[in-house]
Scaffold this active site. Structure first.
Site, PDB file in Angstrom:
ATOM      1  N   SER A  41      -1.658  -6.720 -21.733  1.00 24.26           N
ATOM      2  CA  SER A  41      -0.901  -5.505 -21.419  1.00 24.26           C
ATOM      3  C   SER A  41      -1.960  -4.416 -20.985  1.00 24.26           C
ATOM      4  CB  SER A  41      -0.065  -5.198 -22.539  1.00 24.26           C
ATOM      5  OG  SER A  41      -0.840  -4.761 -23.568  1.00 24.26           O
ATOM      6  N   THR A  86      -4.033  -3.312 -23.848  1.00 22.95           N
ATOM      7  CA  THR A  86      -5.075  -4.507 -24.368  1.00 22.95           C
ATOM      8  C   THR A  86      -6.208  -4.543 -23.448  1.00 22.95           C
ATOM      9  OG1 THR A  86      -3.242  -5.502 -25.584  1.00 22.95           O
ATOM     10  CG2 THR A  86      -5.496  -6.976 -25.098  1.00 22.95           C
ATOM     11  N   ARG A  95     -10.346  -4.115 -23.836  1.00 16.74           N
ATOM     12  CA  ARG A  95     -11.444  -4.847 -23.223  1.00 16.74           C
ATOM     13  C   ARG A  95     -12.344  -4.180 -22.433  1.00 16.74           C
ATOM     14  NH1 ARG A  95      -8.778  -7.745 -26.317  1.00 16.74           N
ATOM     15  NH2 ARG A  95      -7.600  -9.736 -25.872  1.00 16.74           N
ATOM     16  N   LYS A 153       4.016 -13.432 -18.660  1.00 15.98           N
ATOM     17  CA  LYS A 153       4.574 -13.061 -19.929  1.00 15.98           C
ATOM     18  C   LYS A 153       5.680 -12.120 -19.691  1.00 15.98           C
ATOM     19  CE  LYS A 153       2.939  -8.950 -22.701  1.00 15.98           C
ATOM     20  NZ  LYS A 153       2.917  -9.408 -24.173  1.00 15.98           N
ATOM     21  N   GLU A 212       5.794 -19.022 -28.353  1.00 11.63           N
ATOM     22  CA  GLU A 212       4.488 -18.613 -29.187  1.00 11.63           C
ATOM     23  C   GLU A 212       4.855 -17.949 -30.310  1.00 11.63           C
ATOM     24  OE1 GLU A 212       0.316 -16.138 -28.641  1.00 11.63           O
ATOM     25  OE2 GLU A 212       1.896 -16.165 -26.876  1.00 11.63           O
ATOM     26  N   LYS A 242       3.146 -22.538 -27.855  1.00  8.14           N
ATOM     27  CA  LYS A 242       1.794 -22.207 -28.237  1.00  8.14           C
ATOM     28  C   LYS A 242       1.734 -21.610 -29.664  1.00  8.14           C
ATOM     29  CE  LYS A 242      -1.141 -18.570 -26.064  1.00  8.14           C
ATOM     30  NZ  LYS A 242      -1.584 -17.611 -24.952  1.00  8.14           N
ATOM     31  N   GLY A 267      -8.250 -14.355 -31.995  1.00  7.44           N
ATOM     32  CA  GLY A 267      -9.311 -13.649 -32.699  1.00  7.44           C
ATOM     33  C   GLY A 267     -10.211 -14.726 -33.216  1.00  7.44           C
ATOM     34  N   SER A 319      -4.304 -22.439 -24.697  1.00  9.64           N
ATOM     35  CA  SER A 319      -3.959 -21.110 -23.944  1.00  9.64           C
ATOM     36  C   SER A 319      -4.594 -20.072 -24.377  1.00  9.64           C
ATOM     37  CB  SER A 319      -2.592 -20.944 -24.209  1.00  9.64           C
ATOM     38  OG  SER A 319      -2.064 -20.113 -23.403  1.00  9.64           O
ATOM     39  N   GLY A 371      -7.104 -16.570 -24.165  1.00 13.95           N
ATOM     40  CA  GLY A 371      -7.308 -15.328 -23.387  1.00 13.95           C
ATOM     41  C   GLY A 371      -9.025 -15.076 -23.659  1.00 13.95           C
TER      42      GLY A 371
END
Length: 346
Positions: free
Chosen positions: A30, A33, A37, A101, A181, A223, A267, A293, A295
């Site tokens: 999103s 998020t 990063r 998503k 998920e 997921k 994580g 899957s 990220g």
């Protein structure tokens, strides 16, 4: 009900996503998020920087050999590559399936402290129609389950399972493969056994809802989290124990009709995520394909190498390709620490 007019297409897409040890790149962060990063590399989170970064990921030469699908965010599915090619079209040209998503995030659950329910069902049917027109062929919805004192409650597990079922039904109605998920977070200090109990209960409730809401199991993917020790637990279970309890949990809850299970990294470090996936696949054939899957566990080295500099695009792409290659090896049970060290050295 006019059940599953898209059955053949759903089955074909779900199987294609988990074929040949390929996995999914989760690039659906999103806006909040992705800002975190970008903050970590001191890059401003502008729409153009976000577009440029995703362009780096999606134009990586040879990525389609290891990555079968890419989960996009609402902003990203509407953006284009530097040469003007819309991202969904670009991914298709590179042999990857575009996905989207569709949830609008986890919000505080009424009358439950420290627990959430994922929202986004209002207007979802219409949004799915638009996403399909934009080129999406699969969708993703994430439920968030927290372990703590007295939680998760049965109430929290049930409402999230119900929402996952409703989302999956709307997706299949629209001809889009739902990636379901239910994430049990690994942030607490719980033992791996506690994670096993919570994950088992959640998956049991999820598949009961999917059954009650007429989901075509052959046309969906799961997921889940791996069964793993909480980050704060003094005793961290090794990869073999993670594999053993994860498979035990799935054999008790996941019907064999589901074509594939694509793990979230949740994580874990990039290396840990590959090691655990490999340990699971080293147990040999299972009723479902077991892939990834990821990220952060796929992107972290690429993001760091790029650091917002146009001159670093190629280096960032090399780092992404390394990680994708390692995770595909893990999806086939062929990953090794030597491969990891070799990747770091090149």
């Amino acid at each position: 009900m006019g059940a599953h007019e898209h059955a053949d297409e759903l089955i074909r897409t779900a199987e294609e996503i988990v074929a040949n040890d390929r996995g999914i790149l989760a690039a659906d962060e999103s806006t909040g998020t992705i800002k975190k990063r970008f903050d970590s590399i001191d890059v401003a989170s502008t729409e153009e920087n976000r577009r440029a970064y995703r362009d780096l990921l999606f134009t990586t030469s040879g990525l389609g050999e290891f990555v079968s699908g890419v989960i996009l965010y609402d902003e990203t599915i509407r953006q284009s590559s530097a040469d003007g090619t819309p991202f969904p079209q670009l991914l298709t040209q590179h042999g990857m399936i575009p996905g989207i998503k569709v949830d609008t995030g986890a919000k505080p659950l009424a009358f439950a402290s420290d627990e959430t329910v994922t929202e986004g069902l209002d207007g979802l049917r219409e949004r799915l129609e638009e996403y399909r027109e934009l080129g999406a062929r699969f969708t993703k919805w994430r439920a968030v389950i927290t372990i703590g004192g007295g939680i998760p409650t049965d109430y929290c597990l049930r409402v999230n399972a119900h929402a996952l079922g409703r989302y999956a039904a709307l997706s299949q109605e629209a001809g889009l493969v739902p990636i379901v998920e239910p994430e049990v977070l690994m942030d607490a200090d719980n033992t791996i056994e506690r994670c096993y109990d919570v994950t088992k209960e959640m998956l049991h409730l999820v598949f009961r809802e999917l059954h009650e809401q007429s989901i075509l199991l052959e046309g969906m993917l799961l997921k889940p989290n791996m069964v793993i020790s909480g980050k704060g637990c003094p005793e961290q279970a090794d990869a073999e124990r993670v594999a053993e309890l994860t498979l035990k949990c799935f054999h008790q809850t996941v019907p064999s009709a589901v074509p594939g299970i694509v793990f979230l990294s949740g994580g874990q470090t990039d290396q840990q995520a590959s090691e655990n996936l490999n340990a699971i696949n080293a147990h040999g054939e299972q009723p479902w394909k077991l892939s990834y899957s990821y990220g952060r566990a796929l992107q972290a080295p690429a993001l760091k190498a790029w650091a917002g500099e146009p001159g670093n695009v190629e280096l960032g792409q090399q780092m992404l390709l390394h990680r994708a290659r390692l995770n595909s090896a893990a999806a086939g049970g062929n990953y090794s620490i030597e491969m990891e060290e070799l990747a770091r050295a090149t």
